[in-house]
Design a protein around this motif. Structure first.
Motif, mmCIF file in Angstrom:
data_model
loop_
_atom_site.group_PDB
_atom_site.id
_atom_site.type_symbol
_atom_site.label_atom_id
_atom_site.label_comp_id
_atom_site.label_asym_id
_atom_site.label_seq_id
_atom_site.Cartn_x
_atom_site.Cartn_y
_atom_site.Cartn_z
ATOM 1 N N LEU A 195 83.626 16.455 53.466
ATOM 2 C CA LEU A 195 82.427 16.577 53.396
ATOM 3 C C LEU A 195 81.892 17.602 54.300
ATOM 4 O O LEU A 195 81.185 18.575 54.329
ATOM 5 C CB LEU A 195 81.469 15.161 53.395
ATOM 6 N N LEU A 196 82.244 17.563 55.807
ATOM 7 C CA LEU A 196 81.829 18.330 56.827
ATOM 8 C C LEU A 196 82.551 19.757 56.510
ATOM 9 O O LEU A 196 81.738 20.754 56.757
ATOM 10 C CB LEU A 196 82.161 17.784 58.280
ATOM 11 N N ASP A 230 87.442 12.735 63.904
ATOM 12 C CA ASP A 230 87.081 11.377 63.180
ATOM 13 C C ASP A 230 87.840 10.381 63.466
ATOM 14 O O ASP A 230 89.147 10.379 63.027
ATOM 15 C CB ASP A 230 87.081 11.916 61.726
ATOM 16 N N ILE A 232 86.950 11.457 53.640
ATOM 17 C CA ILE A 232 86.099 11.876 53.042
ATOM 18 C C ILE A 232 85.149 12.519 54.018
ATOM 19 O O ILE A 232 84.499 13.612 53.621
ATOM 20 C CB ILE A 232 85.279 10.579 52.072
ATOM 21 N N ILE A 233 84.820 11.865 55.173
ATOM 22 C CA ILE A 233 83.679 12.533 56.132
ATOM 23 C C ILE A 233 84.303 13.919 56.489
ATOM 24 O O ILE A 233 83.452 14.895 56.487
ATOM 25 C CB ILE A 233 83.404 11.556 57.149
ATOM 26 N N PRO A 234 85.334 14.109 57.025
ATOM 27 C CA PRO A 234 86.108 15.393 57.268
ATOM 28 C C PRO A 234 86.070 16.425 56.114
ATOM 29 O O PRO A 234 85.449 17.549 56.215
ATOM 30 C CB PRO A 234 87.424 15.136 57.802
ATOM 31 N N ILE A 287 83.135 11.530 65.549
ATOM 32 C CA ILE A 287 82.280 10.638 64.706
ATOM 33 C C ILE A 287 83.279 9.422 64.099
ATOM 34 O O ILE A 287 84.365 9.427 64.264
ATOM 35 C CB ILE A 287 82.022 11.463 63.192
ATOM 36 N N SER A 288 82.527 8.438 63.973
ATOM 37 C CA SER A 288 83.486 7.513 63.498
ATOM 38 C C SER A 288 82.469 6.270 62.542
ATOM 39 O O SER A 288 81.362 6.176 62.953
ATOM 40 C CB SER A 288 83.777 6.419 64.734
ATOM 41 N N ASN A 289 83.070 5.856 61.452
ATOM 42 C CA ASN A 289 82.475 4.801 60.830
ATOM 43 C C ASN A 289 83.449 3.709 61.063
ATOM 44 O O ASN A 289 84.275 3.233 59.811
ATOM 45 C CB ASN A 289 82.329 5.150 59.210
ATOM 46 N N HIS A 316 78.690 10.514 66.970
ATOM 47 C CA HIS A 316 77.835 9.827 65.915
ATOM 48 C C HIS A 316 78.592 8.675 65.386
ATOM 49 O O HIS A 316 79.827 8.736 65.209
ATOM 50 C CB HIS A 316 77.974 11.030 64.905
ATOM 51 N N THR A 317 77.888 7.652 65.162
ATOM 52 C CA THR A 317 78.470 6.334 64.627
ATOM 53 C C THR A 317 77.452 5.504 63.858
ATOM 54 O O THR A 317 76.277 5.788 63.845
ATOM 55 C CB THR A 317 79.223 5.584 65.701
ATOM 56 N N THR A 320 89.401 7.695 60.025
ATOM 57 C CA THR A 320 88.932 8.461 58.852
ATOM 58 C C THR A 320 89.044 7.969 57.380
ATOM 59 O O THR A 320 88.515 8.375 56.605
ATOM 60 C CB THR A 320 89.795 9.723 58.840
#
Length: 179
Positions: free
Chosen positions: A13-14, A2, A9-11, A72-74, A120-121, A5
């Motif tokens: 949740l995953l 990630d 939160i994303i890691p 993944i990246s936001n 994923h982005t 990060t």
């Protein structure tokens, strides 16, 4: 992995949804990386999630090169010198390309992903043509594109894209996309 990060939160949740998952979470802002580590400890996910306070370009070492199944990246959405910069430095870095540009994100992702790895982005719709130009330059091909509408009657503001690292594709023959 990630990239960007934030508080992790994303890691989290995953890992909650998927068993046998290990995630390397990277955050350039020290305060957010510390918070992400604390969130990982609080949720008892130290075996699954490793948080690094680092610039992703510094993570491009032999240990991480071509080793990731998924990135993944936001990331920060706004180009540098576009829009009003938040006076709070932490928020400014999270929202504007001060330390991570879209081009650098795609380049780094390509170096990190294994052949056939997934990226994923999420970005604002206005950045789609730019992303579509950078992906083939780095051997990534879009697979899915989902538009996010704030309401049914409003135009999409964001999109989520999934791209795959294509080990045998030559995208150099494709012309750039202009919109």
């Amino acid at each position: 992995m990630d990239i960007g990060t934030g508080v992790g939160i994303i890691p989290l949740l995953l890992c909650h949804k998927t068993s046998d998952l290990t995630i390397t979470a990277v955050e350039i802002q020290e305060e957010l990386a510390l918070t992400a580590r604390e969130n990982v400890r609080t949720n008892h996910r130290e075996k699954e999630i490793e948080v690094h306070h680092a610039d992703i370009t510094e993570m491009l070492t032999q240990k991480y090169l071509i080793s990731q199944d998924m990135v993944i990246s936001n990331p920060p959405y706004r180009k540098q010198n576009h829009g009003r910069i938040n006076p709070h430095p932490q928020k400014a870095m999270a929202r504007h390309e001060i330390t991570l540009t879209l081009k650098t994100l795609v380049k780094s992702t390509s170096k990190l992903l294994k052949p056939n790895g997934i990226f994923h982005t999420i970005y604002p719709v206005g950045r789609l043509p730019e992303l579509m130009n950078y992906l083939p330059e780095k051997g990534l091909t879009p697979e899915t594109l989902k538009f996010i509408h704030p309401r049914k009657t409003q135009k999409a503001k964001l999109f989520i894209m999934t791209a795959r690292k294509c080990p045998h594709c030559d995208f150099s023959i494709l012309p750039p996309i202009y919109l």
